[in-house]
Design an enzyme around this catalytic site. Sequence first.
Site, PDB file in Angstrom:
ATOM      1  N   ASP A 176       0.925  -1.130   0.000  1.00 38.60           N
ATOM      2  CA  ASP A 176       0.000   0.000   0.000  1.00 38.60           C
ATOM      3  C   ASP A 176       0.969   1.183   0.000  1.00 38.60           C
ATOM      4  OD1 ASP A 176      -1.413   2.265   0.830  1.00 38.60           O
ATOM      5  OD2 ASP A 176      -2.931   1.031   1.801  1.00 38.60           O
ATOM      6  N   HIS A 177       1.190   1.778  -1.173  1.00 39.70           N
ATOM      7  CA  HIS A 177       2.337   2.679  -1.274  1.00 39.70           C
ATOM      8  C   HIS A 177       2.232   3.887  -0.341  1.00 39.70           C
ATOM      9  CE1 HIS A 177      -0.287   4.402  -4.374  1.00 39.70           C
ATOM     10  NE2 HIS A 177       0.258   5.540  -4.012  1.00 39.70           N
ATOM     11  N   HIS A 239      -5.975   2.604   1.232  1.00 37.15           N
ATOM     12  CA  HIS A 239      -5.181   3.724   1.764  1.00 37.15           C
ATOM     13  C   HIS A 239      -5.883   4.453   2.912  1.00 37.15           C
ATOM     14  CE1 HIS A 239      -3.113   2.772  -1.848  1.00 37.15           C
ATOM     15  NE2 HIS A 239      -3.939   3.407  -2.652  1.00 37.15           N
TER      16      HIS A 239
END
Length: 496
Positions: A176-177, A239
């Site tokens: 999950d960047h 996110h």
Amino acid sequence: MTYQVLFTIFGATGDLASRKLYPSLFRLYKKGELAENFAVIGTARREWTHDYYREVVLQSIAELITSDHEAAIFASHFYYQSHDVGDAAHYETLRRLGETLAKQYQTQGNQMFFLAMAPHFFGTIAEHLKSEKILTGAGFERIVIEKPFGESLETATKLNDSLTRVFSEDQIFRIDHYLGKEMIQSVSAVRFANQMFESLWNNRHIDNVQITFAEALGVEDRGGYYDTAGALKDMIQNHVLQVLSLIAMEEPEVFDEAHIVAQKVKALKAIKTYTLDEARENFVRGQYAASSFNHKEFAGYKEEPLVAADSRTETFAAGKFEIDNARWAGVPFYVRSGKRLTEKGTRINIVFKPGGSSLFEQNLETANILTIYIQPTEGFSLTMNGKKLGQGFEIEPVVLMYRHDSAYLGNSPEAYEKLFLDALKGDGTNFSHWEEAKRAWELIDVIRAAWDEDASPIPQYAVGTMGPRAAHELLARDGHFWRWTPDVWYRERGLL
Ligand code: NAD
């Protein structure tokens, strides 16, 4: 530390590989985290030579190159193998190449697999890695994957089952960047390292929490994928809920992966699961409509390439989550995310309750606010009240600001690079875990179902606004308003 490892990248000719993976590997190389003892096998269906592949890699890191010699040595560690992920025979070729490179580069049996491909291939790849004996157990063996992790609880569970038949949870790194971003990682520092915040971090002192993930861009060339997802699945499920759980969790006893994840999962489980009616009441959606913004004409979502002309996919979602525990009961967590909004910005506003002093009129307008800026700027600010300079005794808000542009300062490592290094270290703290993803899907599935049942037209919003009217009404109903309203700035300048 210099890592000894063989990387295998599935989907090596794709967009994700060249935009994110190669530059991140090069940054790690420049920092000495990777040196002589690493090799990369790139695979995809196309027939490429090693040399052509190296050219592609060099192009993808062009902006980062300061020495051609260094870049050429880096690229020499890359090998290409044409491969169809559904064909068992191809894994045999892959295994032989892997064995040769492992000897040549002395990678000690350590292997990392990046699956830069559509998720429906993940199960097949994992199974073949096992059945064709590419996995040997000689060193560490980890698999790194990108979102989306399923489309619902059901599909995510299937996907997870297919991976866990081969890999254990601690070998799976779900990117999950946002979790790689400096300021997301700083949320815990701001909270727990500051007594002035941690002692107030509860429903006696916090009025509401607001999380915004705003994008200025539209769907660009990813309309085909986006039209099957929408803002709820693409942003809120992963996110936004990740950030929310970091804000809401209890302090972990020990600051390590197991303890942090356990607290995040506990926080996610404490979020109220809505009924369909509650979901409809507490969540709103929208779609950007053809409009002009900043003297430019923009197409509406339904006119975008690869998007169905009658699409009901939302490009904006906003809602209120409620957390049923002693710390947060009664504190709404408002979230919103959308495309083609006024400006790009990810930020968290913690709105404190107005004080009870009889000397000044205090209300939500004069609330203290802790704002955490995630991107494009990073940092935090604290909105306080001070006395207006000069005669009289008027109160005015003062913003104490610690905020910088990470790209400009260049001191904040790129999210992907940080995450890769974590994966090399075997530290999964900043990755999404199955229990988190699973709970998030449970929450999201209800909202999705409530929307799918509702055949009324999808509210439209003009490009450059902060979403449809309903998103503002959602807060107004509770006597609140979005603290970050970039529209105001634009309106004052006649741009909206
Ligand atoms: P892409 O279409 O650019 O690349 C897909 C790659 O898979 C190509 O290299 C292609 O050759 C390969 N491939 C397809 N079918 C194959 C087969 N049968 N055998 C072997 N190779 C095959 O896609 P992308 O944008 O790089 O995205 C990859 C994945 O990452 C997707 O699931 C996407 O949702 C996800 N993702 C991408 C981004 C991004 O920035 N591009 C961001 C987040 C998530």
